[in-house]
Design a protein around this motif. Structure first.
Motif, PDB file in Angstrom:
ATOM      1  N   LEU A  67      13.952  16.358  59.256  1.00  0.00           N
ATOM      2  CA  LEU A  67      12.786  15.944  58.351  1.00  0.00           C
ATOM      3  C   LEU A  67      12.969  17.329  57.061  1.00  0.00           C
ATOM      4  CD1 LEU A  67       9.793  16.314  58.692  1.00  0.00           C
ATOM      5  CD2 LEU A  67       9.761  18.909  58.723  1.00  0.00           C
ATOM      6  N   LEU A  68      13.260  15.598  56.068  1.00  0.00           N
ATOM      7  CA  LEU A  68      13.468  16.707  54.917  1.00  0.00           C
ATOM      8  C   LEU A  68      11.864  16.326  53.366  1.00  0.00           C
ATOM      9  CD1 LEU A  68      15.467  16.435  52.165  1.00  0.00           C
ATOM     10  CD2 LEU A  68      15.726  14.524  52.123  1.00  0.00           C
ATOM     11  N   GLU A  69      11.445  17.165  53.252  1.00  0.00           N
ATOM     12  CA  GLU A  69      10.782  17.325  52.413  1.00  0.00           C
ATOM     13  C   GLU A  69      11.656  17.531  50.316  1.00  0.00           C
ATOM     14  OE1 GLU A  69       6.627  19.636  51.675  1.00  0.00           O
ATOM     15  OE2 GLU A  69       7.994  20.254  52.738  1.00  0.00           O
ATOM     16  N   VAL A  70      11.182  16.881  50.008  1.00  0.00           N
ATOM     17  CA  VAL A  70      11.224  17.069  48.265  1.00  0.00           C
ATOM     18  C   VAL A  70       9.987  16.982  47.255  1.00  0.00           C
ATOM     19  CG1 VAL A  70      12.973  16.221  46.473  1.00  0.00           C
ATOM     20  CG2 VAL A  70      13.352  15.597  48.636  1.00  0.00           C
ATOM     21  N   LEU A  71      10.205  18.486  47.307  1.00  0.00           N
ATOM     22  CA  LEU A  71       8.654  18.450  46.888  1.00  0.00           C
ATOM     23  C   LEU A  71       8.853  18.273  44.599  1.00  0.00           C
ATOM     24  CD1 LEU A  71       7.833  22.192  47.963  1.00  0.00           C
ATOM     25  CD2 LEU A  71       6.411  20.055  48.603  1.00  0.00           C
ATOM     26  N   PRO A  72       7.654  17.807  44.421  1.00  0.00           N
ATOM     27  CA  PRO A  72       8.056  17.588  42.410  1.00  0.00           C
ATOM     28  C   PRO A  72       7.363  18.983  42.196  1.00  0.00           C
ATOM     29  CG  PRO A  72       5.786  17.546  43.968  1.00  0.00           C
ATOM     30  CD  PRO A  72       6.528  17.443  44.571  1.00  0.00           C
TER      31      PRO A  72
END
Length: 412
Positions: A67-72
């Protein structure tokens, strides 16, 4: 036992170090490699560590292993630009979602979706008959005598028959496809938690949604189900869903990657689209056309007799003539870099446009625009530093700059 690896990064932010033991335990190397090919992140491996470095794509990748999350970095800006680029979708007729522009901005996409889902449940969930061949000692349906003789009796099997039966197909792909629309709505419009919860419940009542599908897979499912006849509520819902998922996906990725679904927005390309939209809003002539990368495959070199090929982000045409060129720089700035100025000066000289514009993200709280300089023949280069407010309709600074260039054409 396999452990799911959960990683949270920030766009262009600090890389994250993962131990080789955790990396091996999760077994997510193939997924990470596929994400690197997509341009989501850079993966560097050694015997001592695995380094994951984020780029300009923000979003979520979810698979059984990772589970990979890239936030702005600037969530208000990115969310605001996405909503403005999809502004026209807020005017969809619930009774006929193929019609655009009949409702005001107060219409909620979430409530429209909820109403269409409620109407579907009232009408009844979609299904169709599918034919299935069954081998049984207690056959149902139409017995296939030839197949029974060749497939069973010839092999000495006399206690079974081959039959053709009809079974109901309840479209297990339908609920995950609807959940894909729900995820897109999260990007387009805010909604009260209770509305979101009701939408999730209405979708979950149809079938299991634990296994996600991509937007391409959802579109295929909707188009296949659109062939069902005599289902007005279903037809209205499908048209609404396709309307939401359709459109230019130049800056979006929603696709199956490895063993999971990747849903990301490329903020550099989003910025280009936003600047294009801004130019289109404030162009001064019905003959104006504002195109993204129109020279990418034109093989136009920097010099008449050679040099590198040029590829400006945006070109504004007035009739058949190149009127303005714009380079959309997705970076926070208060002054243009020397390299950017050199590049745009070369573009202006080569393409003979009247005006060049460098478009940056504003560091300050207000939008600003400054003249960088004037070429010897009168062509001008500007730099602007844009806040989210600049993309609202009352912003007129860009219109003033573009209209002022009309006088330049008289000098050239």
């Amino acid at each position: 036992m396999q452990t799911k690896l959960r990683i949270s990064l920030r766009e262009r932010g600090e890389p994250q170090v993962v131990s080789p033991a955790d990396w091996m335990s999760a077994g997510c190397a193939d997924d990470a490699t596929a994400l690197a090919r997509l341009g989501v992140l850079k993966v560097t491996r050694s015997d001592a560590y695995v380094l994951l470095e984020p780029k300009t794509l923000v979003g979520v990748f979810d698979s059984p292993r990772l589970l990979l999350e890239v936030l702005p970095k600037a969530p208000v800006l990115s969310a605001g630009l996405l909503q403005r680029l999809n502004h026209w979708r807020k005017s969809i007729d619930v009774d006929d979602p193929s019609k655009v522009g009949v409702f005001s901005d107060s219409v909620s996409l979430w409530k429209s979706f909820e109403l269409l889902l409620t109407n579907l449940h009232s009408e009844g969930l979609p299904w169709s008959y599918a034919r299935k061949t069954d081998i049984s000692s207690a056959p149902r349906g139409r017995v296939l005598f030839r197949e029974t003789l060749t497939r069973l009796a010839a092999r000495g099997i006399n206690h079974q028959l081959v039959a053709n039966i009809q079974v109901r197909d309840h479209f297990n792909c339908f609920a995950p496809a609807l959940d894909t629309v729900r995820r897109r709505l999260v990007l387009l419009e805010n909604a009260p938690p209770e509305v979101r919860s009701r939408v999730v419940r209405l979708i979950s009542l149809i079938a299991d949604i634990s296994v996600p599908v991509s937007e391409d897979e959802a579109r295929s499912a909707f188009k296949m189900m659109a062939e069902l006849e005599g289902r007005p509520s279903l037809d209205a819902l499908l048209r609404f869903c396709l309307q939401i998922l359709d459109g230019d996906r130049y800056y979006r990725h929603s696709q199956r990657v490895g063993s999971g679904i990747a849903e990301f927005v490329d903020l550099e390309k989003l910025w280009e689209n936003a600047i294009q939209m801004l130019l289109m809003q404030h162009s001064g002539s019905v003959d104006d056309r504002v195109l993204l990368h129109p020279l990418r495959r034109a093989a136009i070199t920097l010099f008449e007799d050679g040099g590198p090929e040029i590829d400006p982000d945006i070109v504004s045409y007035r009739g058949s003539f190149q009127h303005a060129i714009v380079d959309a720089k997705y970076s926070i700035a208060t002054s243009p870099s020397a390299a950017d100025v050199y590049q745009m000066t070369a573009y202006l000289s080569r393409l003979k446009c009247q005006v060049g514009l460098l478009a940056y993200v504003a560091q300050r709280s207000e939008t600003e625009m400054h003249l960088v300089g004037t070429l010897g023949d009168g062509r001008k280069l500007f730099a602007c530093y844009l806040t989210l407010d600049a993309f609202d309709s009352e912003f007129n600074m860009l219109r003033d700059i573009l209209s002022a260039t009309d006088s330049i054409s008289e000098m050239v």
